[in-house]
Design an enzyme around this catalytic site. Sequence first.
Site, PDB file in Angstrom:
ATOM      1  N   SER A  20       0.825  -1.212   0.000  1.00 26.19           N
ATOM      2  CA  SER A  20       0.000   0.000   0.000  1.00 26.19           C
ATOM      3  C   SER A  20       0.856   1.257   0.000  1.00 26.19           C
ATOM      4  CB  SER A  20      -0.920   0.000   1.224  1.00 26.19           C
ATOM      5  OG  SER A  20      -1.832  -1.062   1.187  1.00 26.19           O
ATOM      6  N   ARG A  24       1.519   4.276  -3.023  1.00 21.59           N
ATOM      7  CA  ARG A  24       1.265   5.689  -2.737  1.00 21.59           C
ATOM      8  C   ARG A  24       2.526   6.537  -2.888  1.00 21.59           C
ATOM      9  NH1 ARG A  24      -2.440   2.558  -0.566  1.00 21.59           N
ATOM     10  NH2 ARG A  24      -4.500   3.335   0.059  1.00 21.59           N
ATOM     11  N   GLY A  91      -5.929  -3.548  -7.850  1.00 25.55           N
ATOM     12  CA  GLY A  91      -7.087  -2.726  -7.507  1.00 25.55           C
ATOM     13  C   GLY A  91      -6.683  -1.384  -6.944  1.00 25.55           C
ATOM     14  N   SER A 164     -13.201   1.294   3.292  1.00 21.25           N
ATOM     15  CA  SER A 164     -12.300   0.911   2.210  1.00 21.25           C
ATOM     16  C   SER A 164     -11.257   2.000   2.019  1.00 21.25           C
ATOM     17  CB  SER A 164     -13.069   0.703   0.896  1.00 21.25           C
ATOM     18  OG  SER A 164     -12.180   0.630  -0.194  1.00 21.25           O
ATOM     19  N   ASP A 312      -6.959  -8.358   4.426  1.00 20.98           N
ATOM     20  CA  ASP A 312      -6.076  -9.126   3.545  1.00 20.98           C
ATOM     21  C   ASP A 312      -5.477 -10.341   4.241  1.00 20.98           C
ATOM     22  OD1 ASP A 312      -6.487  -7.513   1.349  1.00 20.98           O
ATOM     23  OD2 ASP A 312      -4.804  -6.194   1.805  1.00 20.98           O
ATOM     24  N   LYS A 339     -12.483  -9.530  -3.900  1.00 19.80           N
ATOM     25  CA  LYS A 339     -11.041  -9.337  -3.968  1.00 19.80           C
ATOM     26  C   LYS A 339     -10.525  -9.960  -5.270  1.00 19.80           C
ATOM     27  CE  LYS A 339     -10.119  -7.159  -0.095  1.00 19.80           C
ATOM     28  NZ  LYS A 339      -9.377  -5.868  -0.073  1.00 19.80           N
TER      29      LYS A 339
END
Length: 424
Positions: A20, A24, A91, A164, A312, A339
């Site tokens: 993640s 970013r 995603g 989310s 996850d 997912k």
Amino acid sequence: MLIKPAPFLKGEVHIPGDKSISHRSVMFGALAEGLTEVTHFLQGADCLSTIDCFRRLGIEIENTPERILIHGRGLHGLRPSSQMLDAGNSGTTIRLISGILAGQPFSTSISGDASIQKRPMKRIIAPLQEMGAKITGRDGSSCAPLDICGSALSGIDYHTPVASAQVKSCILLAGLYADSPTSVTEPSLSRNHTELMLSSFGAQLKCQDTTASIQPDPLLKGQKIEVPGDISSAAYFIAAGLLVPNSEILIRNVGINPTRDGMLRAAAAMNADITKLNVHYASGEPVCDLLVKSSSLIGTTIEGNLIPALIDEIPVLAVMAAYAEGTTIIKDAAELKVKESDRIEAIVSNLKAMGADVTACDDGMIIHGGRPLHHAVIHTHKDHRIAMSFAVAALCSEGGAELMEAECVNISYPEFYQHLRSLS
């Protein structure tokens, strides 16, 4: 790939960078002015898709073994791509970048692999359209490919139906290009890497309870970012160390952000022997080493506000539950159905194939643990988290397991099998 049972696991493992945060770092570095330097970047397929998309949008990105260098062009410096952007299996890539593209002065199309084209995009299309964005799925659907015609955006106060981080981040990123402040309120707090990192780049963000608000048109400046190890990747070694008898594993440099540490909280409820060592901060994120020892696990209930902090990790928690004494109930996790695969179906069918007593529910599953698991052919559905979870299941089983399409781990953890072998 055949995974054989292990008599014990010993040693230490350095897990790859957080997926993640790696995504970013590239996105925000591209929108900042000047150079952003990222170390311990995750070189998985998903994050490489993000790099590819921003290169196509005119951003120079140097990818070396030591670091990623992103030559940012500022908030309004992206250029139109001559080709459709390809998010691959990611995603995070397609949902977050859609928020950025919604406010650009040009049009873009973005798609991904067959899995991405089945995943729900209405959850970002609806709020972006409420902001004034012109975004549609092909053939009137709400699925990728997405066509995004950049337009003037207005700030909104949006309440998400589910917690989310991808949806929240998409809206906040669109808010950078709006004409007034934008806020997102969730039913419970999802991972907050966007809020932490955007603030470090210079965005004006305010967070209170489950609401994050952002001011438009900030001046973002390039940063140095040290990506912590991914707790979602650490989860497989946590589970393996707990389940395989006579094991002791030291997992180095694990991010323990409180919006992501649900795995540790659930493991503690299951009687896990896990010790945090060397707790410190890296680029604003809490980090530590984890010492994991074999434990006699017990069943628990995983539900409610805990779910966003471990969504996850549910596949590997289900494996732990199958070996634990007693019953584990996982609920409020209907998100698993959308997912990379329908993870409820994938978890339940594969556990049953190995001999577990497990029942699927609409929003989770019930697992009666303590039964010995045996050899089975595991259908991963090309889902990296299913593959890694059942590699762990195989370590304690009678006869191991054969993983189909096992190479799907390259999405998030290319060195997974190598690291697993190093401990046995």
